[in-house]
Design an enzyme around this catalytic site. Structure first.
Site, PDB file in Angstrom:
ATOM      1  N   GLU A  34       7.695 -30.916   3.564  1.00 47.10           N
ATOM      2  CA  GLU A  34       8.993 -30.256   3.468  1.00 47.10           C
ATOM      3  C   GLU A  34       9.103 -29.430   2.189  1.00 47.10           C
ATOM      4  O   GLU A  34       8.721 -29.887   1.114  1.00 47.10           O
ATOM      5  CB  GLU A  34      10.092 -31.323   3.496  1.00 47.10           C
ATOM      6  CG  GLU A  34      11.491 -30.780   3.341  1.00 47.10           C
ATOM      7  CD  GLU A  34      12.540 -31.873   3.431  1.00 47.10           C
ATOM      8  OE1 GLU A  34      13.654 -31.667   2.903  1.00 47.10           O
ATOM      9  OE2 GLU A  34      12.266 -32.938   4.039  1.00 47.10           O
ATOM     10  N   ASP A  67       8.149 -34.575   0.965  1.00 48.35           N
ATOM     11  CA  ASP A  67       9.101 -33.564   0.509  1.00 48.35           C
ATOM     12  C   ASP A  67       8.689 -33.100  -0.886  1.00 48.35           C
ATOM     13  O   ASP A  67       8.804 -33.852  -1.856  1.00 48.35           O
ATOM     14  CB  ASP A  67      10.506 -34.162   0.487  1.00 48.35           C
ATOM     15  CG  ASP A  67      11.569 -33.146   0.096  1.00 48.35           C
ATOM     16  OD1 ASP A  67      11.220 -31.973  -0.159  1.00 48.35           O
ATOM     17  OD2 ASP A  67      12.753 -33.527   0.033  1.00 48.35           O
ATOM     18  N   GLU A 124      16.769 -26.672   3.865  1.00 46.94           N
ATOM     19  CA  GLU A 124      17.967 -27.262   3.285  1.00 46.94           C
ATOM     20  C   GLU A 124      18.685 -26.300   2.345  1.00 46.94           C
ATOM     21  O   GLU A 124      19.868 -26.475   2.068  1.00 46.94           O
ATOM     22  CB  GLU A 124      17.649 -28.565   2.554  1.00 46.94           C
ATOM     23  CG  GLU A 124      16.823 -28.411   1.293  1.00 46.94           C
ATOM     24  CD  GLU A 124      16.508 -29.760   0.673  1.00 46.94           C
ATOM     25  OE1 GLU A 124      17.110 -30.082  -0.373  1.00 46.94           O
ATOM     26  OE2 GLU A 124      15.673 -30.489   1.220  1.00 46.94           O
ATOM     27  N   HIS A 178      10.154 -30.603  -2.422  1.00 41.28           N
ATOM     28  CA  HIS A 178      11.410 -30.247  -3.092  1.00 41.28           C
ATOM     29  C   HIS A 178      11.347 -28.895  -3.790  1.00 41.28           C
ATOM     30  O   HIS A 178      12.055 -28.654  -4.768  1.00 41.28           O
ATOM     31  CB  HIS A 178      11.782 -31.339  -4.107  1.00 41.28           C
ATOM     32  CG  HIS A 178      13.222 -31.740  -4.050  1.00 41.28           C
ATOM     33  ND1 HIS A 178      14.117 -31.446  -5.044  1.00 41.28           N
ATOM     34  CD2 HIS A 178      13.932 -32.403  -3.098  1.00 41.28           C
ATOM     35  CE1 HIS A 178      15.315 -31.916  -4.726  1.00 41.28           C
ATOM     36  NE2 HIS A 178      15.224 -32.492  -3.546  1.00 41.28           N
ATOM     37  N   HIS A 209      19.181 -31.483   7.736  1.00 43.13           N
ATOM     38  CA  HIS A 209      19.241 -32.065   6.396  1.00 43.13           C
ATOM     39  C   HIS A 209      20.583 -32.765   6.236  1.00 43.13           C
ATOM     40  O   HIS A 209      21.628 -32.210   6.559  1.00 43.13           O
ATOM     41  CB  HIS A 209      19.099 -30.927   5.379  1.00 43.13           C
ATOM     42  CG  HIS A 209      19.155 -31.347   3.946  1.00 43.13           C
ATOM     43  ND1 HIS A 209      20.253 -31.137   3.144  1.00 43.13           N
ATOM     44  CD2 HIS A 209      18.222 -31.938   3.164  1.00 43.13           C
ATOM     45  CE1 HIS A 209      20.006 -31.575   1.916  1.00 43.13           C
ATOM     46  NE2 HIS A 209      18.786 -32.073   1.901  1.00 43.13           N
TER      47      HIS A 209
END
Length: 378
Positions: A206, A180, A232, A182, A281
Site C-alpha cells: 500500500e 503499508d 487514502e 505510508h 480506507h
C-alpha cells in the site's frame, strides 16, 4: 421533507461527527473527519450548511454537486472531507426514510458479508508477530503491517524483509499480509524492495510512494508481481483515474475524505473497468466504517475493509457512541451484511454530546526527521 439543522461534534483529533436533522423527525449521521484537521473540516461543514438548510435531503446528487462545486474552489482533503461527512448523513436519512439500508438504494447487495482486516504494527519494526498471531486466532484472514521508522532514499531492505518473514512465520501461509509503506519509500527504493517481497507472499503493498508521485506508479507495477494499493490521499474520480491507468490492483478511497458514498461509488465503478478492486480506507470511527460497509455490500469489486477498532476483540471506547455495537460484530473475519435502515447502525446521541471536546486536542501524527535533521515522511 426539509433540512432544519446541521450540527458537528468534534470528539478527538481524528474523530468528528455531523448530524443532519429534518422537519419530519428523520436525522442522519456522518463522519466528517480528517485526521489532524478535524476542526478545520468542521468549519468547512459550517460554511456548507448554508446550502443545506431548507433543502430536500433526498436530492442527494443535486446537493452533492452544490456542496462539491458550489464554492468555486473545490477538492482537496478538507473540502472533500466536509462533503463526505454530509453525504453520509444524507444517505443515512434517505435509507431511514425508505426503511432500507443504503446498499439497497445503490442497487441491492452483491454479497452477504464483508471481509475485514486488522493492523499488527510494532513500535520499532515492521510488524508485531505476536499481535498478528492474536488477530489470526480471532479469525482475521488479512493482516496489515507498516514500518514504524523512516525509510531512507536508498537503504538496505534486509531488516524489513526479516521483520516480514517473522510475521509470515507467526501466522502461517493461510493468512494474507499487506504491507503499508505510508508513502515513505522513494521511487528507487521501491523498485529495489518490491521484487524482494514476492517470495513472502505479500498480498499487496500500500502507498509505496507519496501521492504527488503517482505518475511513477506504472514503473513500480512493471518491476514486481506484488500488487499495489493506493488511494487514502486521493479525493476524486480524477485523482484515481491516473493510478488506475498505471495498473494498480486495489484502490483505497476513504469515504470520509473522498466525497462520501456518492463519489466513492463512482470510484468503485471506475475501478471495475480497469479490473481493479476497492478496499476502502477507514482508520477512524464506526460511523465511517458503516458507510464503507454500505459501499462494500453494493459493489461487485470489493476486496477487503480496513478497520482500526479491532472489532473482533470486542466493544471498545470508540464503539461506545453506538447504542448497540452488535451489527459490527465480526464472524470468522467477516462482518455480516448490515440490514438496519440507513447506514445500518444507531448512534447514541447522548454519548456523542457528552464526548465532545471543546478544549485543545491531543497532538496528531508525529513529525519525523532523519538523523541529519531534515524532514522525513511519517
Amino acid at each position: 421533507m426539509r433540512i432544519t439543522a446541521v450540527e458537528t461534534f468534534v470528539l478527538t483529533n481524528r474523530h468528528a461527527l455531523v448530524k443532519v436533522s429534518t422537519d419530519e423527525g428523520v436525522a442522519g449521521w456522518g463522519e466528517c473527519t480528517l485526521e489532524n484537521w478535524v476542526r478545520t473540516v468542521a468549519a468547512a461543514v459550517e460554511r456548507m450548511t448554508d446550502h443545506l438548510l431548507g433543502a430536500n435531503p433526498l436530492r442527494i446528487t443535486a446537493l452533492w454537486q452544490t456542496l462539491a462545486r458550489g464554492g468555486f474552489y473545490r477538492g482537496g482533503p478538507v473540502l472533500s472531507s466536509a462533503v463526505a461527512g454530509l453525504d453520509q448523513a444524507l444517505w443515512d436519512i434517505k435509507g431511514r426514510w425508505h426503511g432500507v439500508p443504503v446498499h439497497e438504494l445503490l442497487g441491492g447487495p452483491t454479497r452477504d458479508s464483508a471481509r475485514i482486516y486488522a493492523h499488527a504494527n510494532a513500535s520499532d519494526r515492521t510488524g508485531d508477530p505476536r499481535r498478528a498471531r492474536e488477530h489470526a486466532a480471532a479469525g482475521i484472514t488479512l493482516i496489515k503491517v507498516a514500518p514504524q521508522h523512516q525509510i531512507g532514499f536508498l537503504e538496505s531492505p534486509d531488516p524489513m524483509l526479516a521483520d516480514l518473514a517473522a510475521v509470515r512465520e507467526a501466522v502461517g501461509g493461510s493468512v494474507d499480509i499487506g504491507l503499508d509503506l505510508h508513502g515513505r519509500s522513494s521511487v528507487p527504493q521501491s523498485r529495489r524492495l518490491l521484487p524482494l517481497l514476492a517470495p513472502l507472499g505479500i498480498a499487496f503493498v500500500e502507498e509505496p510512494l507519496r501521492p504527488e508521485h503517482s505518475d511513477q506508479l506504472g514503473s513500480l507495477v512493471n518491476c514486481s508481481p506484488v500488487p499495489l494499493a493506493v488511494g487514502e490521499r486521493l479525493y476524486s474520480r480524477t485523482d484515481f483515474r491516473r493510478v488506475l491507468e498505471a495498473g494498480v490492483a486495489i484502490v483505497q478511497p476513504d469515504l470520509s475524505h473522498a466525497g462520501g458514498i456518492t463519489e466513492c461509488f463512482r470510484i468503485a465503478t471506475q475501478a471495475e473497468t480497469y479490473d481493479a478492486q476497492i478496499a476502502p480506507h477507514s482508520p477512524i470511527g464506526p460511523v465511517a466504517l458503516a458507510a464503507c460497509l454500505q459501499l462494500a455490500f453494493a459493489v461487485p469489486n470489493f476486496y477487503a475493509q480496513e478497520q482500526s477498532l479491532n472489532l473482533h476483540l470486542g466493544p471498545n471506547a470508540t464503539t461506545s457512541i453506538l447504542t448497540d455495537s452488535g451489527p459490527l460484530t465480526p464472524v470468522d473475519g467477516h462482518l455480516p451484511r448490515l440490514t438496519g435502515p440507513g447506514l445500518g447502525i444507531e448512534v447514541n446521541e447522548d454519548a456523542v454530546r457528552s464526548a465532545v471536546n471543546h478544549g485543545p486536542l491531543e497532538p496528531g501524527s508525529p513529525t519525523w526527521n532523519y538523523p541529519d535533521g531534515s524532514f522525513a515522511e511519517w
